[in-house]
Design an enzyme around this catalytic site. Structure first.
Site, PDB file in Angstrom:
ATOM      1  N   LYS A  75       0.976  -1.205  -0.016  1.00  0.00           N
ATOM      2  CA  LYS A  75      -0.054  -0.200   0.052  1.00  0.00           C
ATOM      3  C   LYS A  75       0.937   1.365   0.068  1.00  0.00           C
ATOM      4  O   LYS A  75       0.344   2.148  -0.555  1.00  0.00           O
ATOM      5  CB  LYS A  75      -0.970   0.213   1.109  1.00  0.00           C
ATOM      6  CG  LYS A  75      -2.182  -0.889   1.103  1.00  0.00           C
ATOM      7  CD  LYS A  75      -3.066  -0.652   1.890  1.00  0.00           C
ATOM      8  CE  LYS A  75      -4.533  -1.536   1.789  1.00  0.00           C
ATOM      9  NZ  LYS A  75      -5.565  -1.353   2.709  1.00  0.00           N
TER      10      LYS A  75
ATOM     11  N   LYS B  62      -4.710  -9.478  -6.815  1.00  0.00           N
ATOM     12  CA  LYS B  62      -6.040  -9.821  -6.033  1.00  0.00           C
ATOM     13  C   LYS B  62      -7.235  -8.686  -6.512  1.00  0.00           C
ATOM     14  O   LYS B  62      -6.947  -7.546  -6.721  1.00  0.00           O
ATOM     15  CB  LYS B  62      -5.824  -9.750  -4.579  1.00  0.00           C
ATOM     16  CG  LYS B  62      -6.361  -8.730  -3.808  1.00  0.00           C
ATOM     17  CD  LYS B  62      -5.784  -8.818  -2.466  1.00  0.00           C
ATOM     18  CE  LYS B  62      -5.911  -7.423  -1.716  1.00  0.00           C
ATOM     19  NZ  LYS B  62      -5.448  -7.129  -0.555  1.00  0.00           N
TER      20      LYS B  62
ATOM     21  N   LYS C 192     -10.737  -2.983  -4.114  1.00  0.00           N
ATOM     22  CA  LYS C 192     -11.375  -1.663  -4.174  1.00  0.00           C
ATOM     23  C   LYS C 192     -10.294  -0.839  -4.853  1.00  0.00           C
ATOM     24  O   LYS C 192     -10.999   0.334  -5.429  1.00  0.00           O
ATOM     25  CB  LYS C 192     -11.658  -1.211  -2.764  1.00  0.00           C
ATOM     26  CG  LYS C 192     -12.578  -2.032  -2.167  1.00  0.00           C
ATOM     27  CD  LYS C 192     -12.928  -1.369  -0.733  1.00  0.00           C
ATOM     28  CE  LYS C 192     -13.725  -2.726  -0.096  1.00  0.00           C
ATOM     29  NZ  LYS C 192     -13.529  -2.617   1.522  1.00  0.00           N
TER      30      LYS C 192
HETATM   31  P1  TYM Z   1     -10.985  -5.057   3.641  1.00  0.00           P
HETATM   32  O1  TYM Z   1     -11.869  -4.295   3.933  1.00  0.00           O
HETATM   33  O2  TYM Z   1      -9.803  -5.048   2.709  1.00  0.00           O
HETATM   34  O3  TYM Z   1     -11.618  -6.455   3.245  1.00  0.00           O
HETATM   35  C1  TYM Z   1     -12.806  -7.171   3.770  1.00  0.00           C
HETATM   36  C2  TYM Z   1     -12.618  -8.667   3.774  1.00  0.00           C
HETATM   37  O4  TYM Z   1     -12.820  -8.959   2.679  1.00  0.00           O
HETATM   38  C3  TYM Z   1     -11.560  -9.831   2.222  1.00  0.00           C
HETATM   39  N1  TYM Z   1     -10.985  -9.612   0.788  1.00  0.00           N
HETATM   40  C4  TYM Z   1     -11.081 -10.698  -0.010  1.00  0.00           C
HETATM   41  N2  TYM Z   1     -11.187 -12.056   0.103  1.00  0.00           N
HETATM   42  C5  TYM Z   1     -10.887 -12.881  -1.062  1.00  0.00           C
HETATM   43  N3  TYM Z   1     -10.503 -12.291  -2.234  1.00  0.00           N
HETATM   44  C6  TYM Z   1     -10.289 -10.910  -2.210  1.00  0.00           C
HETATM   45  N4  TYM Z   1      -9.618 -10.368  -3.560  1.00  0.00           N
HETATM   46  C7  TYM Z   1     -10.455 -10.112  -1.117  1.00  0.00           C
HETATM   47  N5  TYM Z   1     -10.393  -8.550  -0.826  1.00  0.00           N
HETATM   48  C8  TYM Z   1     -10.798  -8.577   0.396  1.00  0.00           C
HETATM   49  C9  TYM Z   1     -10.471  -9.361   3.256  1.00  0.00           C
HETATM   50  O5  TYM Z   1      -9.696 -10.584   3.609  1.00  0.00           O
HETATM   51  C10 TYM Z   1     -11.404  -9.287   4.717  1.00  0.00           C
HETATM   52  O6  TYM Z   1     -11.817 -10.293   5.255  1.00  0.00           O
HETATM   53  N6  TYM Z   1      -7.768  -5.134   7.639  1.00  0.00           N
HETATM   54  C11 TYM Z   1      -9.009  -5.614   7.307  1.00  0.00           C
HETATM   55  C12 TYM Z   1     -10.210  -4.976   8.037  1.00  0.00           C
HETATM   56  C13 TYM Z   1     -10.036  -5.487   9.499  1.00  0.00           C
HETATM   57  C14 TYM Z   1     -10.514  -6.524  10.207  1.00  0.00           C
HETATM   58  C15 TYM Z   1     -10.209  -6.434  11.482  1.00  0.00           C
HETATM   59  C16 TYM Z   1     -10.624  -7.977   9.709  1.00  0.00           C
HETATM   60  C17 TYM Z   1      -9.728  -4.354  10.263  1.00  0.00           C
HETATM   61  N7  TYM Z   1      -9.740  -5.073  11.737  1.00  0.00           N
HETATM   62  C18 TYM Z   1     -10.281  -7.239  12.421  1.00  0.00           C
HETATM   63  C19 TYM Z   1     -10.686  -8.774  10.690  1.00  0.00           C
HETATM   64  C20 TYM Z   1     -10.405  -8.602  11.972  1.00  0.00           C
HETATM   65  C21 TYM Z   1      -9.194  -5.342   5.646  1.00  0.00           C
HETATM   66  O7  TYM Z   1      -8.720  -4.010   5.198  1.00  0.00           O
HETATM   67  O8  TYM Z   1     -10.196  -5.792   5.023  1.00  0.00           O
END
Ligand code: TYM
Length: 332
Positions: A111, A194, A197
């Site tokens: 990032k 991957k 967004k």
């Molecule tokens: P974020 O907002 O990027 O994504 C949310 C969830 O979607 C999953 N994900 C995917 N799974 C499969 N293929 C993809 N291309 C893909 N893109 C996103 C992510 O693995 C996630 O489960 N850091 C985290 C948010 C967070 C969090 C937490 C998660 C903050 N605190 C505590 C678990 C526990 C994030 O940026 O997710």
């Protein structure tokens, strides 16, 4: 006792990766666990967010969770900034986690890119806040996509070091729950990246708000290769785009990759893509409609988040008090 926590950022549209890697699994788990799901607006601002867009995005993601099938009465659904204990515990974890641990985090490297000196301090400390999210509730299980695995390992390291340093058995060692055929959905334009967004190409992802025509257009344009579809998953080696599309189909239709290979053995992409489009529209269409209906009622979504944040606070505050006692903070 088992307790689930997971989070999603309110940045841009929810996409198929979020749905298959996370939301769909959350829906499946909601009856077997006590579940807490968080819209992580504090994580979102580690990269610049337009303030006037962050508020509606937070509501839209809330709508996405509910439209995907999460019942806000049985699950705690709230936005992170409404529960200040997340920031308070994150500070303590800033003092527990080691620089060397954070230096290994690949997501920061991705990032921050080349201009690392100009990345926010928040982006660097992001995994500490994530550990705080989870451990503030002593969550035992965290359902996520594959990309979050490293952050969950760090969460375990932080829990263990805290327990050791302060001589307590306060935090559990959290288990990741990474399951299903959609744990790592790739970009439709490039099977090596991957689905995300932040990809500048809209055609790289299917959004949960896309209508049938957009879904059809994006799948039609999705990169493929010139070979026929294989009879078994082994035949997908070295064919990342084919593997991705067949994996998406498997996840959306609740089949294994092996079953999908048997179903489409020897077929061309054109026929397969038509069936994939039908399944994608059948699964995502009703969710998109329900999201639109919910987004038109911001008062309802605000109430869901308010109620959720109160319930979250009731769990979090006594745990934060235990942490403060362990650290030796005087609580006058
Ligand atoms: P974020 O907002 O990027 O994504 C949310 C969830 O979607 C999953 N994900 C995917 N799974 C499969 N293929 C993809 N291309 C893909 N893109 C996103 C992510 O693995 C996630 O489960 N850091 C985290 C948010 C967070 C969090 C937490 C998660 C903050 N605190 C505590 C678990 C526990 C994030 O940026 O997710």
């Amino acid at each position: 006792m088992s307790r689930i926590f997971s989070g999603v950022q309110p940045t841009g549209d929810l996409h198929l990766g979020n749905y298959l890697g996370a939301l769909r699994n959350w829906v499946a788990l909601q009856h077997d666990y006590e579940c807490i799901y968080c819209i992580v607006d504090m994580h979102a601002i580690t990269m610049w967010q337009e303030p006037e867009l962050l508020t509606p995005a937070t509501r839209e993601v809330t709508a996405g969770l509910i439209a995907a099938g999460l019942d806000p009465k049985n699950n705690v659904i709230f936005n992170q900034s409404a529960v200040p204990a997340h920031a308070e515990l994150a500070w303590i974890f800033n003092c527990v986690a080691r620089l060397g641990w954070l230096n290994r985090m690949t997501q920061f490297k991705d990032k921050a890119g080349k201009n690392r000196e100009n990345a926010s301090v928040g982006l660097y400390a992001y995994p500490n806040l994530m550990a705080a999210d989870i451990l503030l509730y002593k969550a035992t299980h965290v359902p996520v996509g594959e990309d979050q695995k490293q952050h969950l390992e760090l969460t375990r390291d932080i829990a263990q070091k805290f327990n050791n340093d302060f001589g307590v058995e306060l935090f559990p060692l959290t288990e990741p729950l990474i399951f299903g055929e959609g744990t790592r959905v790739m970009s439709l334009r490039d099977g090596a990246n991957k689905m995300s967004k932040s990809d500048p190409s809209e055609n790289s992802r299917i959004n949960m708000t896309d209508g049938p025509d957009e879904i059809a257009r994006k799948i039609k344009k999705a990169k493929s290769d010139s070979e026929l579809l294989p009879s078994e998953p082994k035949g997908l080696e070295g064919r990342p785009e084919a593997a991705n599309l067949m994996g998406i189909y498997a996840a959306l239709s609740d089949k294994t990759l092996t079953e999908v290979c048997i179903e489409f053995e020897g077929q061309q992409f054109s026929a397969f893509k038509e069936t994939l489009t039908e399944v994608a529209v059948a699964v995502l269409g009703p969710i998109a409609n329900e999201m639109a209906r919910l987004v038109a009622d911001p008062g309802y979504l605000n109430n869901v988040l308010k109620d959720g944040s109160e319930r979250a606070k009731a769990i979090a505050e006594p745990i934060l008090a235990e942490v403060y006692d362990a650290v030796g903070f005087l609580r006058p």
